[in-house]
Write a protein that holds these residues in place. Structure first.
Motif, short mmCIF file in Angstrom:
data_model
loop_
_atom_site.label_atom_id
_atom_site.label_comp_id
_atom_site.label_asym_id
_atom_site.label_seq_id
_atom_site.Cartn_x
_atom_site.Cartn_y
_atom_site.Cartn_z
N VAL A 13 2.96 -19.32 6.17
CA VAL A 13 1.55 -19.33 5.78
C VAL A 13 0.95 -18.00 6.18
N GLU A 14 0.42 -17.28 5.24
CA GLU A 14 -0.08 -15.93 5.50
C GLU A 14 -1.55 -15.86 5.14
N ASN A 15 -2.42 -15.79 6.16
CA ASN A 15 -3.86 -15.70 5.97
C ASN A 15 -4.25 -14.24 6.01
N ALA A 16 -4.88 -13.76 4.94
CA ALA A 16 -5.21 -12.34 4.84
C ALA A 16 -6.10 -11.88 5.99
N ALA A 17 -6.92 -12.79 6.53
CA ALA A 17 -7.82 -12.41 7.62
C ALA A 17 -7.08 -12.19 8.93
N ASP A 18 -5.84 -12.64 9.01
CA ASP A 18 -5.08 -12.57 10.25
C ASP A 18 -4.18 -11.36 10.35
N HIS A 19 -4.12 -10.53 9.30
CA HIS A 19 -3.21 -9.39 9.35
C HIS A 19 -3.84 -8.16 8.69
N CYS A 20 -3.24 -7.01 8.93
CA CYS A 20 -3.71 -5.74 8.38
C CYS A 20 -2.51 -4.97 7.84
N THR A 21 -2.78 -4.04 6.95
CA THR A 21 -1.74 -3.11 6.54
C THR A 21 -1.60 -2.03 7.62
N THR A 22 -0.52 -1.28 7.55
CA THR A 22 -0.32 -0.19 8.51
C THR A 22 -1.43 0.84 8.40
N LEU A 23 -1.88 1.14 7.18
CA LEU A 23 -2.95 2.11 6.99
C LEU A 23 -4.25 1.62 7.61
N GLU A 24 -4.56 0.33 7.45
CA GLU A 24 -5.79 -0.22 8.02
C GLU A 24 -5.77 -0.13 9.55
N VAL A 25 -4.62 -0.43 10.15
CA VAL A 25 -4.52 -0.35 11.62
C VAL A 25 -4.66 1.10 12.07
N ALA A 26 -4.06 2.03 11.33
CA ALA A 26 -4.18 3.44 11.68
C ALA A 26 -5.63 3.88 11.67
N ILE A 57 0.71 -6.24 9.82
CA ILE A 57 0.60 -6.24 11.28
C ILE A 57 -0.41 -7.30 11.71
N SER A 58 -0.04 -8.08 12.69
CA SER A 58 -0.90 -9.13 13.20
C SER A 58 -2.18 -8.54 13.79
N ARG A 59 -3.32 -9.01 13.29
CA ARG A 59 -4.61 -8.53 13.81
C ARG A 59 -4.76 -8.86 15.30
N PRO A 83 -9.13 -2.44 0.58
CA PRO A 83 -8.20 -3.30 -0.16
C PRO A 83 -6.94 -2.52 -0.56
N THR A 84 -5.81 -3.17 -0.38
CA THR A 84 -4.56 -2.56 -0.83
C THR A 84 -4.52 -2.59 -2.35
N ARG A 85 -4.29 -1.44 -2.95
CA ARG A 85 -4.27 -1.36 -4.41
C ARG A 85 -2.84 -1.47 -4.90
N THR A 86 -2.68 -2.19 -6.00
CA THR A 86 -1.36 -2.46 -6.53
C THR A 86 -1.13 -1.69 -7.83
N VAL A 87 0.02 -1.05 -7.92
CA VAL A 87 0.42 -0.34 -9.14
C VAL A 87 1.76 -0.91 -9.57
N LEU A 88 1.90 -1.17 -10.87
CA LEU A 88 3.15 -1.66 -11.42
C LEU A 88 3.74 -0.62 -12.34
N LEU A 89 4.98 -0.22 -12.07
CA LEU A 89 5.71 0.71 -12.92
C LEU A 89 6.73 -0.07 -13.74
N ILE A 90 6.63 0.02 -15.07
CA ILE A 90 7.61 -0.60 -15.96
C ILE A 90 8.44 0.53 -16.55
#
Length: 216
Positions: A13-26, A57-59, A83-90
């Motif tokens: 179970v992954e709650n977005a409020a409970d974690h951060c990306t590496t960039l956000e923590v930096a 990373i755990s907040r 917000p983490t932005r998503t790019v899709l390469l086909i």
């Protein structure tokens, strides 16, 4: 090789409020991204990998680290997460996939890049991910490029995604696809390194700031 205990598989179970990306923590700690990665490697922060291989990373572990390193002082609070932005390469070319991955990793560290090898898989992933930007090769195995582009441009499911076309075809060779390419930015593969980064930056900005009805 056994995974380090501080970097585990993604939780059930992954709650977005409970974690951060590496960039956000930096940004939160005022450090370089590499410094945060080393803190995870040393076990100072708890992290896991998403199914797509992206580190979270755990907040609470960041807050514990701050508390232990700011005793008697005001503990900084995180700013609103970017917000983490998503790019899709086909794209079916392994060389092109690798080159785009390098460019995104070096110049867009807050972007999550996903890759599909063919048009059918790409359409399925686009529907699931709803990426900010779709980068599509017009020549793909298993599907007509013009049909793929037309679907991406006209189907409401993809209305929030900005489009960029990659192609090895020169302007003369692109003539049969003119109706599908009208109004879509095109990057000629021999100039990918020079042309893709500024165009991707502009498309990401449009995806963030422009209402869906005006996105094309």
């Amino acid at each position: 090789m056994t995974a380090r205990p501080n970097v585990v598989e993604h939780p059930a179970v992954e709650n977005a409020a409970d974690h951060c990306t590496t960039l956000e923590v930096a940004r939160w700690l005022g450090m370089a991204v590499r410094s945060v990665q080393l803190m995870v490697d040393r076990g100072e922060l708890q992290a896991w990998k998403t199914p797509g291989g992206h580190r979270r990373i755990s907040r609470s572990s960041v807050e514990r680290w701050l508390a232990s390193h700011h005793s008697g002082t005001t503990v900084p609070t995180p700013s609103t997460p970017t917000p983490t932005r998503t790019v899709l390469l086909i794209e079916d070319s392994a060389h092109c996939q690798h080159l785009v991955s390098l460019l995104v990793r070096e110049q867009f560290p807050d972007v999550e890049l996903h890759v599909a090898d063919d048009g059918i898989a790409g359409l399925a992933m686009a529907g699931e991910l709803q990426p900010a930007v779709l980068i599509v090769d017009i020549l793909l195995p298993g599907i007509d490029g013009a049909t793929l582009l037309t679907s991406l441009r006209t189907h409401p499911q993809f209305s929030r995604s900005q489009l960029i076309v990659l192609t090895s075809l020169d302007e003369v060779q692109r003539a049969p696809y003119a109706f599908a390419l009208a109004g879509v930015p095109v990057v000629h593969k021999p100039r990918l390194v020079a042309e893709l980064p500024p165009l991707l930056s502009e498309r990401l900005a449009r995806a963030t700031n422009v209402p869906p009805a005006l996105a094309r």
